[in-house]
Design a protein around this motif. Sequence first.
Motif, PDB file in Angstrom:
ATOM      1  N   THR A 245       0.833  -1.197   0.000  1.00 29.89           N
ATOM      2  CA  THR A 245       0.000   0.000   0.000  1.00 29.89           C
ATOM      3  C   THR A 245       0.873   1.254   0.000  1.00 29.89           C
ATOM      4  N   GLU A 246       1.930   1.183   0.803  1.00 30.30           N
ATOM      5  CA  GLU A 246       2.855   2.313   0.867  1.00 30.30           C
ATOM      6  C   GLU A 246       3.430   2.590  -0.525  1.00 30.30           C
ATOM      7  N   LYS A 248       2.147   1.707  -3.381  1.00 24.94           N
ATOM      8  CA  LYS A 248       1.090   2.150  -4.283  1.00 24.94           C
ATOM      9  C   LYS A 248       0.834   3.636  -4.111  1.00 24.94           C
ATOM     10  N   LYS A 249       0.770   4.065  -2.829  1.00 23.85           N
ATOM     11  CA  LYS A 249       0.505   5.485  -2.563  1.00 23.85           C
ATOM     12  C   LYS A 249       1.648   6.361  -3.064  1.00 23.85           C
ATOM     13  N   ALA A 423      -6.992   1.991  -1.557  1.00 24.84           N
ATOM     14  CA  ALA A 423      -6.078   2.927  -0.881  1.00 24.84           C
ATOM     15  C   ALA A 423      -5.527   3.970  -1.840  1.00 24.84           C
TER      16      ALA A 423
END
Lengths: 423, 314
Positions: A245-246, A248-249, A423
């Motif tokens: 997720t990190e 991706k963000k 996210a």
Amino acid sequence: MTKKPIDRRTVLKGAGMLMGSTALSGLAAPAVHAQEPKVLRYLGTAVNQSTDIAKKVKEDTGITIEYIPVTTDEVAKRIVTQPNSFDLVDEEYFSLKKVIPSGNLVGMDAKRIKNADKITPIFTKGELPGGKKIGDQGTAPKKVFYLEGATSKKFATSPTQWITLIPTVYNADTLGIRPDLIKRPIESWKELLNPEFKGKASILNIPSIGIMDAAMVVESMGKHTYKDKGNMTKPEIDMTMALMTEAKKAGQFRAFWKDFNESVNLMASGEVVIQSMWSPAVTAVRSKGIACTYQPLKEGYRAWAAGFGLPRTTVGKKADLAYEFINWFLDGWAGAFLNRQGYYSGVLETAKSKMEPYEWAFWMEGKPAEKDIMSPSGTLLEKAGTVRDGGSYESRMGSVACWNSVMDENDYLVKKWNEFIAA
Amino acid sequence: MSAVADRHVVADAEAKSASAKPSLFSRALPAWAQALPLALVFLVFFLVPLALTVMVSFWDYTEYSLVPAFTLRSYVEMFEGCYDKLPDLCVTLKTYLSTLKFCISVWLISLGVGFFIAYFLAFHVRTTTMQVALFLVCTVPFWTSNVIRTISWIPLLGRNGLVNSTLVKAGIINTPIEWLIFSDFSVIVALVHLYTLFMIVPIFNSMMRIDRALLEAARDSGASGWQTIWNVVIPLSKPGIVIGSIFVITIVMGDFVTVGVMGGQQIASVGKVINTQMGALQFPPAAANSVILLVAVLFIIAALTKLVDIRKEL
């Protein structure tokens, strides 16, 4: 809009003609087929369903194969919900854990499979033909290869007469890269999250497979060592998804892909330079004249395997037909055909007999090509002198780190994956 | 539009015959007979599956089977953390918000674009032949398969695509613009490209029913062009606008293929969540999600029909 009635009438006329013609062909059918036609409805993913194979079977055995091409997820769904909508299924071993408890697949009788004892030990024992043990994290085929009885819902721990799936194809997957755009050697899975490739990386959007690739990355970064990448605990899933997720963000990923063609497009257009890929997709990119390497990595491969299964609704003559087809499939021609596409066939011996020695040397022994290597459709795949990415069968299948799988915490994983996408 | 119109007529007929007294039954028989085929189709292909979906949404499940026991598990899990994590949004709210955002932007843009295309077709194109020809042009986006259509956006909007290379060559930008594809922008472009037609057709239909004498009267009374549009054309096109809006909103709310492909699978949509759950054989949560989505869409439609009484206007 004023033209509407006319349009509708034309449409009706067309429909009428269509119905008429089907009625005609319907009438003609019994006269042509004096005996019951040999037809098998073959459910599977489009990647394995080649028209060349269907044509050759028809020639050799008279069996007409009707392909029902759907996605990997859909295959499992069909088995569970509509087992009578097909006669034979080609599916991945990892979904067996979901499918076998439903009782909709029955064990295949090893005694009726001519080459059953020649099936590569990767499936039966989890080792190479030479005896070397290979990685068995995840749903390794050996864990789900035998059933306790013909209609049992339990996997047997030692060999029995009842086989869940008769192997069709298997392979070792890794990252595909564009060497012309990356311009330096890539050796580890951790490169997938390297900020150097920000906005140019991709993984596939299938939770159970995507998280395995993510796990390979996590281990290669030295962040965590899983007891079993194919069966994570909840905290392990949380940790893995948090890392992804990190990334991706931070904009690491250009896109995710779900369809085989999407991955080809992302790579060929240069939108992505490093991504998880399937071997025929790499071949497809290369056949467009674009450099693409199926990069062997030091942490090893994520392997998968598929095979033929029999739904409980296929009995009597249909079952005989299914066994006839499977016996033909293991007899060599199909195996050679698949090996030439960069896959591996379930019975190596028979496939070898149907391949030219130089082809066998290139695809299976990892030797430089003596002559130009052609695809089954006749296009040039590799020029003489090149070596297959990852080398020989032993070095590729021998470096398998884990297998595609369904985790015990699959339910939780799907939830977390949806969070990841949002996210 | 005739299909939708028919449907309302039938619905009307059904409503009337239902409220009629038994003594009128014999007189109402032909009406019943006429309504029957469509009613049956609706029953078998719409009401029954819908009832099943609602039923399954309250079932329990395992990896490989549905357990027919009443439980709120799917609904509870769907809204898990939606309250106690505030002000952070839970996945469900985030997903709905993202879907709603696309819905509103696509609706506004397609309404604007669709209205003026319909206006042009209805009032400026004189011959029916030309109108039909131009209508066919509007359907061009539907001439190819969904896969090919979405894949073809890459050569146009991609990093090395036509737009970027033109802009770079023209010296307007130095490095390619990244957000042309796999972004909110590209999703909206693709959705508008696809669904504006659904706005054009009903609005055009409404406009064709406007008595041309009204426009002349407006002009004679001294109204400017814009005043005529605002005070005559728009009010009389309202049913078309509302029907078109219902089409676009319901389609966009449920879309996951276009959002998926154009958003590079990195943008959440309610449809995608349902799709992922179905893929994992989790039918009850997927059904629960569908039920909530249906309720949300029904609310929007109810609000729209409050604005205009479509039945009265048709």
